[in-house]
Design an enzyme around this catalytic site. Sequence first.
Site, PDB file in Angstrom:
ATOM      1  N   SER A   1       1.870  -7.132  -0.987  1.00 13.18           N
ATOM      2  CA  SER A   1       2.216  -8.621   0.373  1.00 13.18           C
ATOM      3  C   SER A   1       1.340  -9.717   0.140  1.00 13.18           C
ATOM      4  O   SER A   1       2.294 -11.041   0.342  1.00 13.18           O
ATOM      5  CB  SER A   1       2.154  -8.122   1.414  1.00 13.18           C
TER       6      SER A   1
ATOM      7  N   THR B   1       1.500  -4.488   4.261  1.00 10.73           N
ATOM      8  CA  THR B   1       1.559  -4.877   6.025  1.00 10.73           C
ATOM      9  C   THR B   1       1.054  -5.931   5.842  1.00 10.73           C
ATOM     10  O   THR B   1       0.624  -7.193   7.090  1.00 10.73           O
ATOM     11  CB  THR B   1       0.543  -3.895   6.514  1.00 10.73           C
TER      12      THR B   1
ATOM     13  N   THR C   1       0.505  -1.172  -0.202  1.00  6.19           N
ATOM     14  CA  THR C   1       0.504   0.026   0.278  1.00  6.19           C
ATOM     15  C   THR C   1       1.070   1.419   0.120  1.00  6.19           C
ATOM     16  O   THR C   1       0.739   2.107  -0.889  1.00  6.19           O
ATOM     17  CB  THR C   1      -0.841  -0.013   1.056  1.00  6.19           C
TER      18      THR C   1
HETATM   19  N1  DAS Z   1      -2.745  -4.439   2.553  1.00  2.00           N
HETATM   20  C1  DAS Z   1      -1.745  -3.733   2.024  1.00  2.00           C
HETATM   21  C2  DAS Z   1      -0.567  -3.296   1.939  1.00  2.00           C
HETATM   22  O1  DAS Z   1      -0.735  -2.775   3.258  1.00  2.00           O
HETATM   23  C3  DAS Z   1      -1.336  -4.322   0.749  1.00  2.00           C
HETATM   24  C4  DAS Z   1      -0.271  -5.763   0.787  1.00  2.00           C
HETATM   25  O2  DAS Z   1      -0.313  -6.112   1.919  1.00  2.00           O
HETATM   26  O3  DAS Z   1       0.360  -5.637  -0.255  1.00  2.00           O
HETATM   27  O4  DAS Z   1       0.029  -2.790   1.820  1.00  2.00           O
END
Ligand code: DAS
Length: 351
Positions: free
Chosen positions: A55, A87, A11
């Site tokens: 991710s 995340t 993100t």
């Molecule tokens: N929820 C998103 C982030 O926080 C997507 C991911 O994990 O890539 O990056």
Amino acid sequence: MQLRLIGTGGTIASRSTPTGRVASVTVKELLETARAFPVPECAEVTCVEMGLRASFSLGLPDLAALAGAVGESLRDGADAVVITHGTDSMEETAFALSLVHADDRPIVLTGAQRPADDPAADGPRNLATALTWAAHPAARGHGVSAVFDGAVWPAIGLRKTDTLAPAAFGVPGRGPVARVDDGRVRLIGRPPRPAPLISADDLGRLPRVDIVPLYVGCDTALLDAAVAAGARGVVLCAFGAGNAPPDVTEAVARLVADGVAVAVASRVPAGATSAAYGAGGGADLLRAGAVFAADLSPWHLRLLLAAALHRAEGRGPEGAAVVIRDWLADAGHHDAAHPWSGHHDAAHPGG
Ligand code: DAS
């Protein structure tokens, strides 16, 4: 001071598109936005782009490649490595890196809950904070950590604890190891750091370990399916402090006898597992040959069990259990033997 900044997407690197958020901001661009906040002036930052990925779509070969890039950065002379990362699976990447890296130089992950094109994007500040922590002498020897919303969290025990809030991470049952406020570092603690178990390359060739959730009315179908799919180990996401219905416990005894390693984590976010109950519960799971793993999350225990099976190659579930117990002791979990552990290795009840 040389800092290596590795971008992987997430993100923090995402913008909104008509089909949803997509990572499209390069790590160099991210570094420029972070400079709106206090960043260590003494540090020269070199950027490496490893891909603009979400991710939740990463696999273990991706983590092996990332661990390899971190190792290369350290060999190149970097004093610390900062990684921007989604995340959703950051807790698994952080833990996986902690199974590989022994170096005193810090490895720091960060990301964002709001995309780069959000008017209140949290990524730039998080990245500035991560760079500040990575460059600070207090970070040395901490191993792998994650920086989010001013808090520095250790890799071991790290969990995403909020789906959308900027304070997205925590280590349930423990606190952060440091805080970084307006560019100033306040050290809080330094948890024990077990020695690495595997190499970066090993991460990409770990044996299959699946996580099986337990819930009211569950049967053994998912457990059997995991083994049929080739799992050499299974982590039970068990009830409470580590309990299972009697038919699951019977299946565990059968699997362990067949050479499949079974480890027990809890559905509960905080607190250690404890092999306390009979009637098919945790005490019986322990007697069936399952290994209890303190307060590790199912996701961390899955990686630890896979690494332990790799280390204990040829020594079966009991060999993997020994590796896990030693690792847990190095991580500070010193449990007394359970008096009810029966015939199964009463001196080492499994953490
Ligand atoms: N929820 C998103 C982030 O926080 C997507 C991911 O994990 O890539 O990056």
